[in-house]
Design a protein around this motif. Structure first.
Motif, PDB file in Angstrom:
ATOM      1  N   TYR A  24       2.341   5.070   4.098  1.00  0.00           N
ATOM      2  CA  TYR A  24       1.292   4.746   5.067  1.00  0.00           C
ATOM      3  C   TYR A  24       0.540   3.466   4.713  1.00  0.00           C
ATOM      4  O   TYR A  24      -0.399   3.091   5.406  1.00  0.00           O
ATOM      5  CB  TYR A  24       0.310   5.916   5.167  1.00  0.00           C
ATOM      6  N   GLN A  25       0.971   2.806   3.639  1.00  0.00           N
ATOM      7  CA  GLN A  25       0.326   1.558   3.215  1.00  0.00           C
ATOM      8  C   GLN A  25       1.413   0.597   2.732  1.00  0.00           C
ATOM      9  O   GLN A  25       1.459   0.204   1.577  1.00  0.00           O
ATOM     10  CB  GLN A  25      -0.692   1.821   2.106  1.00  0.00           C
TER      11      GLN A  25
ATOM     12  N   ASN B 146       2.713   0.081   9.441  1.00  0.00           N
ATOM     13  CA  ASN B 146       1.583   0.949   9.100  1.00  0.00           C
ATOM     14  C   ASN B 146       0.934   1.549  10.345  1.00  0.00           C
ATOM     15  O   ASN B 146       0.532   2.715  10.346  1.00  0.00           O
ATOM     16  CB  ASN B 146       0.549   0.171   8.291  1.00  0.00           C
TER      17      ASN B 146
ATOM     18  N   TYR C 228       0.880   6.982  -0.376  1.00  0.00           N
ATOM     19  CA  TYR C 228      -0.353   6.194  -0.536  1.00  0.00           C
ATOM     20  C   TYR C 228      -1.419   6.538   0.486  1.00  0.00           C
ATOM     21  O   TYR C 228      -2.359   5.767   0.695  1.00  0.00           O
ATOM     22  CB  TYR C 228      -0.047   4.687  -0.517  1.00  0.00           C
TER      23      TYR C 228
ATOM     24  N   VAL D 221      -5.204   4.939   1.144  1.00  0.00           N
ATOM     25  CA  VAL D 221      -5.707   4.556   2.466  1.00  0.00           C
ATOM     26  C   VAL D 221      -7.090   5.149   2.679  1.00  0.00           C
ATOM     27  O   VAL D 221      -8.029   4.467   3.118  1.00  0.00           O
ATOM     28  CB  VAL D 221      -4.743   5.022   3.579  1.00  0.00           C
TER      29      VAL D 221
ATOM     30  N   PRO E  65      -9.945   3.837   5.867  1.00  0.00           N
ATOM     31  CA  PRO E  65      -8.914   3.691   6.899  1.00  0.00           C
ATOM     32  C   PRO E  65      -9.365   2.808   8.053  1.00  0.00           C
ATOM     33  O   PRO E  65     -10.559   2.694   8.347  1.00  0.00           O
ATOM     34  CB  PRO E  65      -8.696   5.135   7.365  1.00  0.00           C
TER      35      PRO E  65
ATOM     36  N   GLN F 195      -6.002   4.477  12.105  1.00  0.00           N
ATOM     37  CA  GLN F 195      -5.586   5.515  11.159  1.00  0.00           C
ATOM     38  C   GLN F 195      -6.483   6.754  11.224  1.00  0.00           C
ATOM     39  O   GLN F 195      -6.283   7.706  10.471  1.00  0.00           O
ATOM     40  CB  GLN F 195      -5.588   4.956   9.729  1.00  0.00           C
TER      41      GLN F 195
END
Length: 672
Positions: free
Chosen positions: A352-353, A366, A556, A560, A565, A569
């Motif tokens: 996610y990063q 992302n 990750y 985040v 975020p 996100q």
């Protein structure tokens, strides 16, 4: 591997002694046992019968060269590639038998109180530390387990490795861990006595007794006690090497108490084991005179070594199986054996990063992976049947994994296996050998989800196709072939207008070159349980827990959240927060196993429905072998499955028919 390396300059045949294949009856006699008393206490005392290795006095096995050992300190690792080696060199309180039941190791017996909140382990009095040359360096007592526990719980010393189990189970452990964090560098001077004075629920009433007091009733604690978080450590060795030195000790510096010693280690090449002359279990268990593990760049090379009898077992690639199966005159045609599933549940861990190669954020990926509909397209639309055939060309769907937790890790009081509870909540059917279970509801049709995802993502600036990056080892032909199959699956299932799989390469370490640099879009990795409870799986994926391994080190998502975020996100974080709430709610149920597992199944189903992490596969491989797989340790938790103890082997390779008979006998014994 050096170009001029030759695996064995001597004749392999000179070490082999003829013997026939051992039958199923011999298998059952070789497995260890445990018994229960009327009070509910469990005894792990050795049965006194010595198993036989059957045909081979030495065994030659292998490992992939991407799975080389990285740490010789068993306390300072959470990697299977390390444990597969170290389980042969260092023992803990308990081990397991070929059915996965806890059996004696350094603890010769154990029991618990009525509500399983206090566990007492009685240690053998004949266990010694020795160095790599077999010279005795010290005697192991309960003190060594106190030293090991303090090391694990001391954040300065062990950097939070292996802390999750004691923090979750042992009274006062979490408070002591936080105390070491507060102490900073000063925690280096803390000893096991400081740990005891701080109220941690581990006692040593005498030199050969250990008592663990749990936070709550913990009926599965014997599966926890056998894990490395409670392995012994020598205070003398730590003082000799210093904290940094002990943490990074080489195999030549480390002390051992397990069945084998390292005879020779050549990085990314070979390692050989010889019996530890001081091992306490020598009279009760069989060992080989030598075990040699060759690091392979690919299975094609391994097959060639097997043909030359340079290996005693080899897992087969798809092309090799097809070659053998299609030629009735092939010498191995009647020797294709299907192994038991390995204990690892493999998943696709989304990143996610993600960062580009230049270190800048890959916002296109992302943003896409933060979208629920986008992720659900993977779960509901990616047909992996052809990919599974790379592992098992004969029965590919035996490799299908539809859960996060591995099958067989735990059972409720009615004998119901945990993942069947998840299956019921997901509305899954049974294996039929023809269609992936999770694609049946919609027939793999994700057109509506795809449309939704593209509309929602286009609105926040995502461009299509979204590029999904996966990395393979440079020069590994098997990995290249698998990547090509996966790339085609992406194209067939998603369409090249939606998601395109890009295949990158790394030179030696996927962790150092790819994962630590956040370059992956997903990593397919497996988790094997450390103990017999769902929290050990689901706890690796929570949002804010310090010991959530995958959340901090692969997806990750924890970073985040920690770093703040972005607006796009927000829904992803909210989903993770709900998942974490469900996990914590389940983990708080400590007095009703059935309710506990039902609650965990609810949390796991929520994770799967939102595809936070996607189940990938099981390893159900075809092999050629002189080793009876069903005689090996086969626990769904812990680190002992690669221990070269009590293996049955045969000078003549096992046939398909013999393996089917062994499998049937094993299954019957499991149900008895």
């Amino acid at each position: 591997m050096n170009a001029n390396y030759e695996p064995h300059a001597f004749s392999r045949r000179s070490f082999l002694k003829g013997a026939g294949a051992v039958g199923a009856a011999g298998l059952l006699a070789a497995c260890g046992s445990s018994s229960s008393t009327a009070s509910g206490s469990t005894s792990g005392a050795a049965s006194g019968s010595t198993a036989t290795t059957g045909g081979l006095t030495e065994v030659y096995s292998y490992e992939s060269n991407v799975r080389e050992i990285e740490s010789w300190n068993v306390l300072y690792s959470q990697n299977a590639s390390d444990f597969n080696v170290l389980t042969n060199c260092v023992d803990g309180l308990l081990s397991a038998d070929c059915y996965g039941k806890p059996v004696a190791a350094i603890a010769e017996s154990w029991e618990h109180n009525e509500d399983a909140s206090v566990w007492t382990f009685h240690l053998r009095e004949d266990v010694d530390w020795c160095d790599v040359n077999g010279e005795v360096k010290g005697h192991i007592t309960s003190k060594d387990f106190l030293v090991g526990s303090e090391w694990v719980l001391n954040q300065f010393k062990n950097s939070a490795f292996n802390t999750s189990m004691p923090l979750q189970t042992i009274a006062g452990a979490e408070e002591y861990y936080e105390y070491t964090v507060e102490q900073g560098d000063a925690a280096a001077d803390l000893t096991y006595q400081d740990m005891l004075d701080h109220g941690v629920g581990i006692e040593a009433p005498d030199d050969y007794t250990l008592v663990f007091t749990c936070k709550n009733p913990c009926p599965y604690f014997d599966t926890v006690a056998g894990y490395v978080c409670f392995y012994p450590a020598s205070e003398e060795l730590i003082n000799e090497l210093g904290i940094e030195g002990f943490r990074a000790a080489t195999y030549a510096e480390m002390w051992y108490c397990g069945p084998y010693l390292i005879e020779e280690f050549v990085q990314s090449n070979t390692k050989s084991f010889i019996p530890n002359p001081n091992w306490y279990g020598a009279n009760d268990h069989s060992r080989f005179e030598r075990v040699v593990v060759t690091m392979l760049t690919d299975m094609v090379t391994g097959y060639q070594l097997y043909q030359n009898r340079e290996l005693d077992e080899i897992e087969l690639t798809e092309s090799t199986v097809t070659q053998i199966q299609n030629d009735s005159s092939n010498e191995f045609n009647n020797q294709l054996c299907e192994r038991q599933p390995k204990k690892y549940s493999y998943q696709f861990h989304f990143n996610y990063q993600r960062f580009n190669d230049d270190g800048t954020p890959d916002d296109n990926w992302n943003k896409a992976i933060a979208n629920t509909a986008f992720r659900q397209c993977f779960m509901q639309g990616l047909d992996l049947t052809r990919y599974y055939a790379r592992t098992n060309p004969i029965n590919p769907l035996k490799c299908e994994n539809d859960y996060y937790t591995m099958r067989g890790v735990c059972y409720n009081t009615q004998g119901v296996e945990y993942t069947s509870l998840v299956s019921k909540k997901m509305g899954y059917g049974e294996y039929d050998g023809e269609t992936m279970i999770r694609l049946r509801a919609n027939g793999g049709d994700i057109s509506a989800l795809k449309k939704q995802a593209m509309e929602e993502l286009s609105a926040i600036g995502v461009t299509f196709p979204v590029h999904c990056w996966n990395y393979i080892l440079s020069g590994n032909t098997s990995a290249q072939d698998s990547a090509a199959v996966m790339k085609q699956a992406f194209s067939d299932c998603f369409g090249d207008d939606f998601i395109v799989l890009d295949v990158g390469e790394y030179v030696s370490s996927v962790t150092k070159e790819v994962v630590n640099a956040h370059r992956h879009s997903y990593i397919q990795n497996g988790w094997g349980a450390d103990f017999g409870d769902p929290i050990n799986f689901l706890g690796q994926e929570t949002l804010t827990d310090a010991n959530a391994y995958y959340s901090w080190n692969y997806s990750y998502i924890a970073k985040v959240f920690e770093e703040g975020p972005a607006d796009w996100q927000a829904d992803l974080i909210a989903t993770y927060q709900e998942f974490e709430r469900l996990v914590h709610e389940a983990d708080a149920i400590v007095d009703d196993i059935d309710a506990r597992y039902e609650a965990f199944a609810t949390a796991e189903a929520y994770m799967l429905e939102n595809c936070l992490t996607m189940p990938a596969q099981y390893e159900v491989l075809l092999c050629l072998t002189h080793v009876n797989d069903y005689s090996k340790i086969n626990a769904m938790y812990g680190i002992c499955n690669y221990k070269y103890v009590d293996w049955e082997t045969s000078e003549e390779a096992y046939t398909t028919e013999q393996y089917e008979e062994l499998a049937a006998a094993y299954e019957a014994a499991m149900k008895a």
